[in-house]
Design an enzyme around this catalytic site. Structure first.
Site, PDB file in Angstrom:
ATOM      1  N   ASN A  63      28.758   4.229 101.558  1.00 13.77           N
ATOM      2  CA  ASN A  63      27.522   4.255 102.038  1.00 13.77           C
ATOM      3  C   ASN A  63      27.078   5.005 103.123  1.00 13.77           C
ATOM      4  O   ASN A  63      27.781   5.406 104.176  1.00 13.77           O
ATOM      5  CB  ASN A  63      26.924   2.711 102.232  1.00 13.77           C
ATOM      6  N   GLU A  70      23.677   5.547 105.385  1.00 12.35           N
ATOM      7  CA  GLU A  70      22.573   4.671 105.925  1.00 12.35           C
ATOM      8  C   GLU A  70      21.433   6.030 106.524  1.00 12.35           C
ATOM      9  O   GLU A  70      22.115   7.012 106.841  1.00 12.35           O
ATOM     10  CB  GLU A  70      22.758   3.630 106.823  1.00 12.35           C
ATOM     11  N   CYS A  88      23.892   3.159  98.755  1.00  8.05           N
ATOM     12  CA  CYS A  88      25.291   2.472  98.854  1.00  8.05           C
ATOM     13  C   CYS A  88      26.459   3.286  98.305  1.00  8.05           C
ATOM     14  O   CYS A  88      26.482   4.286  97.779  1.00  8.05           O
ATOM     15  CB  CYS A  88      25.020   1.353  97.738  1.00  8.05           C
ATOM     16  N   GLU A  95      28.592   2.701  96.134  1.00  5.62           N
ATOM     17  CA  GLU A  95      28.653   2.795  94.528  1.00  5.62           C
ATOM     18  C   GLU A  95      27.899   3.939  94.143  1.00  5.62           C
ATOM     19  O   GLU A  95      28.322   4.818  93.244  1.00  5.62           O
ATOM     20  CB  GLU A  95      28.283   1.710  93.943  1.00  5.62           C
ATOM     21  N   CYS A 150      25.395  -4.559  94.987  1.00  4.80           N
ATOM     22  CA  CYS A 150      23.792  -5.216  94.948  1.00  4.80           C
ATOM     23  C   CYS A 150      23.355  -4.977  93.683  1.00  4.80           C
ATOM     24  O   CYS A 150      23.901  -4.381  92.749  1.00  4.80           O
ATOM     25  CB  CYS A 150      23.178  -4.311  96.230  1.00  4.80           C
ATOM     26  N   CYS A 180      22.816  -1.432  92.531  1.00  3.10           N
ATOM     27  CA  CYS A 180      24.267  -0.759  92.044  1.00  3.10           C
ATOM     28  C   CYS A 180      24.553  -1.348  90.622  1.00  3.10           C
ATOM     29  O   CYS A 180      25.194  -0.557  89.934  1.00  3.10           O
ATOM     30  CB  CYS A 180      24.953  -1.052  93.049  1.00  3.10           C
TER      31      CYS A 180
HETATM   32  N1  THU Z   1      26.284  -1.912 100.814  1.00  5.84           N
HETATM   33  C1  THU Z   1      27.109  -1.045  99.764  1.00  5.84           C
HETATM   34  O1  THU Z   1      27.246   0.102 100.147  1.00  5.84           O
HETATM   35  N2  THU Z   1      27.504  -1.397  98.579  1.00  5.84           N
HETATM   36  C2  THU Z   1      27.331  -2.731  98.277  1.00  5.84           C
HETATM   37  O2  THU Z   1      27.808  -3.146  97.248  1.00  5.84           O
HETATM   38  C3  THU Z   1      26.829  -3.770  99.117  1.00  5.84           C
HETATM   39  C4  THU Z   1      25.749  -3.237 100.154  1.00  5.84           C
HETATM   40  C5  THU Z   1      25.687  -1.157 101.714  1.00  5.84           C
HETATM   41  C6  THU Z   1      24.351  -0.855 101.829  1.00  5.84           C
HETATM   42  C7  THU Z   1      24.186  -0.903 103.321  1.00  5.84           C
HETATM   43  O3  THU Z   1      24.536   0.336 103.819  1.00  5.84           O
HETATM   44  C8  THU Z   1      25.319  -2.035 103.983  1.00  5.84           C
HETATM   45  O4  THU Z   1      26.072  -2.103 102.785  1.00  5.84           O
HETATM   46  C9  THU Z   1      24.487  -3.211 104.113  1.00  5.84           C
HETATM   47  O5  THU Z   1      23.739  -3.819 103.214  1.00  5.84           O
END
Ligand code: THU
Length: 124
Positions: free
Chosen positions: A32, A34, A43, A45, A76, A79
């Site tokens: 991920n 941000e 994310c 994925e 999520c 994704c």
């Molecule tokens: N996140 C992912 O990268 N993948 C997931 O399947 C769930 C959430 C990340 C997004 C964000 O940077 C952090 O987790 C908190 O939501």
């Protein structure tokens, strides 16, 4: 797990890693990433899918997502849609936490009735 180490997650503090094995057997990882403008974050994925497509691959054979969470992390909703674009029904989605707990589900169980290209008929 190595990709997860490189996650850029200063806002949530929640680092996630993902790895795809493509139909041809190649491995593509993501984490991920941000952003200070929160909705611009991506994310793990999504990163792994982008790496797979950039490498010229179009089919996910299996995908794993891992984070340090009390229970295996599930992708999520967004994704799930992104995975379904490249994962045929039956493709295993492996969800893991750092304690080694694992849950596996086929993509169609995580995203039943997924919207797909076929729904658009011949529209372009
Ligand atoms: N996140 C992912 O990268 N993948 C997931 O399947 C769930 C959430 C990340 C997004 C964000 O940077 C952090 O987790 C908190 O939501």
């Amino acid at each position: 797990m190595r990709a997860r180490e490189n996650a850029h997650a200063p806002y949530s503090g929640f680092r996630v890693g993902a790895a795809i094995r493509s139909a041809s057997g190649s491995i593509h990882a993501g984490c991920n990433v941000e952003n200070a403008a929160y909705p611009e974050g991506t994310c793990a994925e999504a990163g792994a899918i982008a790496a797979m497509v950039a490498a010229g691959e179009r089919e996910i054979a299996e995908i794993l997502v891992i984070a340090d969470a009390p229970a295996p992390v599930t992708p999520c909703g967004g994704c799930r849609q992104k995975i379904a674009e490249f994962a045929p029904p039956g493709t295993p989605v492996i969800m893991r936490n750092m304690a080694g707990e694992e849950r596996v589900a086929p993509i169609e169980e995580l995203l039943p009735h997924a919207f797909a290209a076929a729904h658009m008929g011949g529209a372009r």
